[in-house]
Design a protein around this motif. Structure first.
Motif, short mmCIF file in Angstrom:
data_model
loop_
_atom_site.label_atom_id
_atom_site.label_comp_id
_atom_site.label_asym_id
_atom_site.label_seq_id
_atom_site.Cartn_x
_atom_site.Cartn_y
_atom_site.Cartn_z
N PRO A 120 -8.77 18.43 -22.69
CA PRO A 120 -7.81 19.74 -22.73
C PRO A 120 -6.83 19.84 -23.64
O PRO A 120 -5.92 20.25 -23.66
CB PRO A 120 -7.70 19.78 -21.05
N ASP A 179 -5.30 9.48 -21.07
CA ASP A 179 -4.89 10.62 -21.73
C ASP A 179 -2.94 10.66 -20.84
O ASP A 179 -2.04 10.57 -21.55
CB ASP A 179 -4.88 12.30 -21.44
N THR A 180 -3.31 11.09 -20.01
CA THR A 180 -2.25 11.15 -18.95
C THR A 180 -0.97 9.81 -19.13
O THR A 180 0.03 10.22 -19.30
CB THR A 180 -2.38 10.92 -17.28
N ILE A 203 -8.11 13.36 -13.98
CA ILE A 203 -7.21 12.57 -13.01
C ILE A 203 -7.57 14.27 -11.74
O ILE A 203 -7.54 13.40 -10.61
CB ILE A 203 -5.87 13.17 -13.38
N THR A 204 -7.87 15.05 -11.66
CA THR A 204 -7.92 16.24 -10.97
C THR A 204 -9.20 15.98 -10.65
O THR A 204 -9.16 15.91 -8.77
CB THR A 204 -8.67 17.40 -11.78
N THR A 253 0.44 17.58 -10.57
CA THR A 253 -1.34 17.14 -11.29
C THR A 253 -0.96 18.23 -12.43
O THR A 253 0.16 19.19 -12.41
CB THR A 253 -1.82 17.95 -10.19
N SER A 254 -2.51 18.29 -13.05
CA SER A 254 -2.02 19.22 -14.27
C SER A 254 -2.95 19.99 -14.47
O SER A 254 -3.55 20.39 -13.17
CB SER A 254 -2.25 18.61 -15.44
N ALA A 255 -2.53 21.52 -14.90
CA ALA A 255 -3.29 22.82 -14.55
C ALA A 255 -5.30 22.55 -15.31
O ALA A 255 -5.83 22.97 -15.04
CB ALA A 255 -2.66 23.60 -15.17
N PHE A 256 -4.94 21.06 -16.15
CA PHE A 256 -5.68 21.40 -16.85
C PHE A 256 -6.61 19.99 -16.55
O PHE A 256 -5.62 19.28 -15.96
CB PHE A 256 -5.53 21.65 -17.71
N GLY A 257 -7.90 19.24 -16.39
CA GLY A 257 -8.32 17.95 -16.55
C GLY A 257 -7.81 17.09 -17.85
O GLY A 257 -8.51 16.39 -17.86
N PHE A 258 -6.75 16.65 -17.45
CA PHE A 258 -6.38 15.13 -18.63
C PHE A 258 -7.53 13.89 -18.01
O PHE A 258 -7.49 13.80 -16.81
CB PHE A 258 -5.34 15.32 -18.75
N THR A 280 1.61 21.18 -19.27
CA THR A 280 0.90 21.39 -18.32
C THR A 280 1.08 20.55 -17.14
O THR A 280 0.45 20.86 -16.21
CB THR A 280 -0.65 20.95 -18.78
N PHE A 281 1.63 19.48 -16.97
CA PHE A 281 2.15 18.85 -15.93
C PHE A 281 3.71 19.28 -14.90
O PHE A 281 4.18 19.15 -14.00
CB PHE A 281 2.19 17.50 -16.04
N TRP A 302 -5.65 22.82 -7.98
CA TRP A 302 -5.26 23.08 -9.20
C TRP A 302 -3.71 22.25 -9.79
O TRP A 302 -3.55 21.66 -11.03
CB TRP A 302 -5.39 24.06 -9.85
#
Lengths: 340, 272
Positions: A278, B96-97, B137-138, B87-92, A223-224, A338
């Motif tokens: 997520p 977690d990152t 991270i977002t 950046t991730s598509a989802f809010g880790f 996802t990154f 995003w």
């Protein structure tokens, strides 16, 4: 952070919700049944026990089938969203379902009617159709780059194209083939309620969900972005091929059983993500269980709402999913940072 | 001992040549700054070093083994890369990152071990990111996010750290904090640091060797010879096309640009 304790307790909770939904939906239907009668077994007083017949042979098999289909579609949705880095991905919207549908239709048209251990000739052709479409979508995803609406647009076009091919095939088919084929396009859980079909399908989907859960950490990394995952040591091509193959396989199983049911892979993962975060190790198994519950519920609505007639379940999921998709689309456009 | 050896590295994207017979070596514990105008191949070089780009022959060796010997997981144990704008598509969450660094390097288990957790906590401690470990991270600012990805690179526990413009979106204080951190990592843990930057004065202060790349494939490798030394104005003019004055203020070499160079010089002063 996900610990084993949280992981298992959430899975048990989700499984409990699924079982409860299945139990409630088994009791609901157009024909009133006294539950106490069911326990008398298939025969009562020398006659066929209609209560048993309705609940076990009819409703329960259908409910189990709906759960298997929902689990497959929700899981495939999770995986497509992760690997394409696109919150709007769904096997139906991307055209993967219609690719599988075209595969099943080809089998019907060529008259391949053999089946082995409950796996009919439609299954492998549907798998090939789904796999090829997944590959196409992956390539489109790479070329559309940062714009996640571009990918969805491409999926809609692929979907429309395959639907047109399917309609063309329907129009040139013999009369006795037409009904079988139209069945796939509507998304209906009616004709496949046979035990020997359900067991292998459930086994394949369960295998898929477990394997994809094991691929959870690589999906988190993806996802990154592919480059970032590679710099953390992931072999991206190998991962992408394995994950796409499994997602295509379970999508193909779902399409073989029920035709084209849309939006399950979109609604369920997003709802689960809101509740459980997520992390794909968690997201995949819980989406599978909740996807099962969602389709069981949707199918029960389809059975009951216009009784004694029935709606295709695809109509119900689309009625819920369409507005949901639009809300997501607006939200995503607002938050273009995003990083897609 | 040279930890990275690059010999005759040539790379192009189809029509456009980017790197031409690039040759240099990096010693263990070096702090190397890679400088050059846009399109001179700085990021390409980092991608080649970290295996994201794998041509048939690259001429790169790491710890005396050629690049092609390393699989992607093996390479991730040697080299960590901090890219621009991840950046991730989802809010880790931040934790977690950072933990994602441990998945391949730590041995591909579904759940992280206690040791993995300790390494992650330590990496967040070092980069001062533990205070927002539970935030997605977002929701972080550019500087905070940059530190999170440096923490993730630290959690990979590699001897070599590559950074692509780590200070590009940061305010002055955060820029200095990042470079201070890099210097500490080099001094205290003996990490080898390679950083791509556009800030000539900042890297003159922190780096001890420089690799200049030009957009026509020329390059120049220079090692700082002592305090107050660094890149001279002639060299900068020939690589960046910018005239400037240089000076030494209290032992620190500085370069002040004053205008665009009138004619592009194509020979390297001081470099072969």
């Amino acid at each position: 952070m996900l610990t084993q304790k949280i992981f298992w307790s959430r899975i048990v909770a989700a499984a409990a919700i699924l079982l409860l939904t299945m139990a409630v939906c088994a009791a609901v239907g157009s024909v009133p049944v006294r539950l106490a009668d069911v326990f008398d077994g298939p025969m009562r007083n020398g006659q066929i026990n209609t209560a048993y017949e309705i609940i076990v042979t009819y409703r329960l098999t259908r409910i189990v089938l709906a759960a298997v289909i929902g689990a497959a579609l929700a899981t495939a949705g999770c995986v497509f969203q992760a690997i394409l880095r696109n919150p709007l991905a769904d096997p139906y919207l991307l055209g993967v379902s219609s690719g599988a549908g075209l595969g099943t239709m080809a089998a019907v048209l060529f008259g391949w009617t053999w089946s082995l251990w409950g796996i009919s000739a439609m299954m492998p052709t549907a798998f090939v159709g789904a796999l090829l479409t997944s590959g196409l979508v992956w390539l489109l995803g790479r070329s559309t780059g940062r714009h996640h609406t571009g990918l969805i647009l491409a999926g809609v076009v692929v979907n429309a194209f395959f639907s047109a091919v399917m309609m063309f095939l329907t129009s040139i088919a013999r009369a006795d083939q037409i009904q079988t084929m139209q069945f796939w396009m509507m998304g209906n859980i009616a004709a496949m309620q046979r035990f020997e079909v359900i067991v292998p399908a459930a086994a394949i989907v369960a295998f898929g969900v477990v394997r994809l859960t094991q691929w959870g950490p690589p999906l988190n990394m993806l996802t990154f972005g592919a480059d970032d995952a590679a710099s953390l040591g992931l072999s991206v091509p190998r991962t992408a091929v394995s994950v796409f193959a499994i997602a295509a396989l379970i999508t193909a199983v779902a399409v073989c059983l029920s035709g084209l049911i849309g939006f399950v892979g979109l609604i369920v993962p997003h709802a689960v993500r809101l509740a459980a975060g997520p992390d794909h190790r968690q997201l995949i198994p819980i989406s599978a269980l909740m996807g099962g519950a969602f389709v069981v519920l949707a199918d029960s609505v389809a059975r009951v709402v216009v009784a004694p007639a029935m709606l295709p379940v695809g109509v119900v999921t689309a009625l819920v999913g369409g507005p949901f998709f639009l809300i997501l689309l607006v939200r995503c456009r607002k938050r273009l940072n995003w990083g897609l | 001992m040279s930890i990275i050896e690059v010999h005759g590295l040539t790379f192009d994207y189809g029509q456009r040549p980017v790197l031409n017979k690039l040759t240099f070596s990096v010693q263990k514990g070096d702090f190397l700054a890679v400088l050059g105008p846009n399109g001179s191949g700085k990021t390409t070089l980092l991608h080649l070093l970290s295996g994201l780009l794998r041509p048939m022959y690259s001429g790169i060796s790491i710890e005396q083994s050629t690049m092609s010997c390393f699989s992607q997981p093996e390479l991730a144990r040697k080299i960590a890369l901090v890219r621009q704008d991840i950046t991730s598509a989802f809010g880790f969450t931040v934790r977690d990152t950072v933990m994602m660094a441990r998945y391949i390097v730590g041995g591909s288990k579904l759940f992280e071990t206690r040791q993995d957790r300790d390494i992650v906590e330590q990496a967040m401690e070092r980069t001062d990111t533990r205070q927002f470990a539970e935030r997605p991270i977002t929701t972080l600012s550019g500087g905070e996010r940059q530190r999170v990805f440096i923490a993730r690179a630290l959690a990979q526990q590699t001897p070599i750290l590559l950074l692509d413009e780590p200070t590009s979106h940061l305010d002055l204080k955060h820029q200095i904090e990042v470079f201070d951190l890099l210097r500490r990592l080099r001094n205290e843990e003996g990490k080898t640091i390679i950083v791509v930057s556009h800030d000539i004065n900042l890297v003159q202060h922190y780096a001890d060797c420089f690799l200049l790349l030009a957009d026509d494939g020329r390059f120049c490798y220079q090692r700082r010879s002592g305090a107050g030394s660094g890149l001279n104005a002639k060299l900068i003019e020939s690589f960046f096309g910018v005239r400037g004055v240089e000076g030494v203020i209290e032992g620190h070499k500085v370069f002040v640009p004053i205008g665009v160079a009138q004619t592009q010089t194509n020979q390297n002063p001081q470099c072969k």
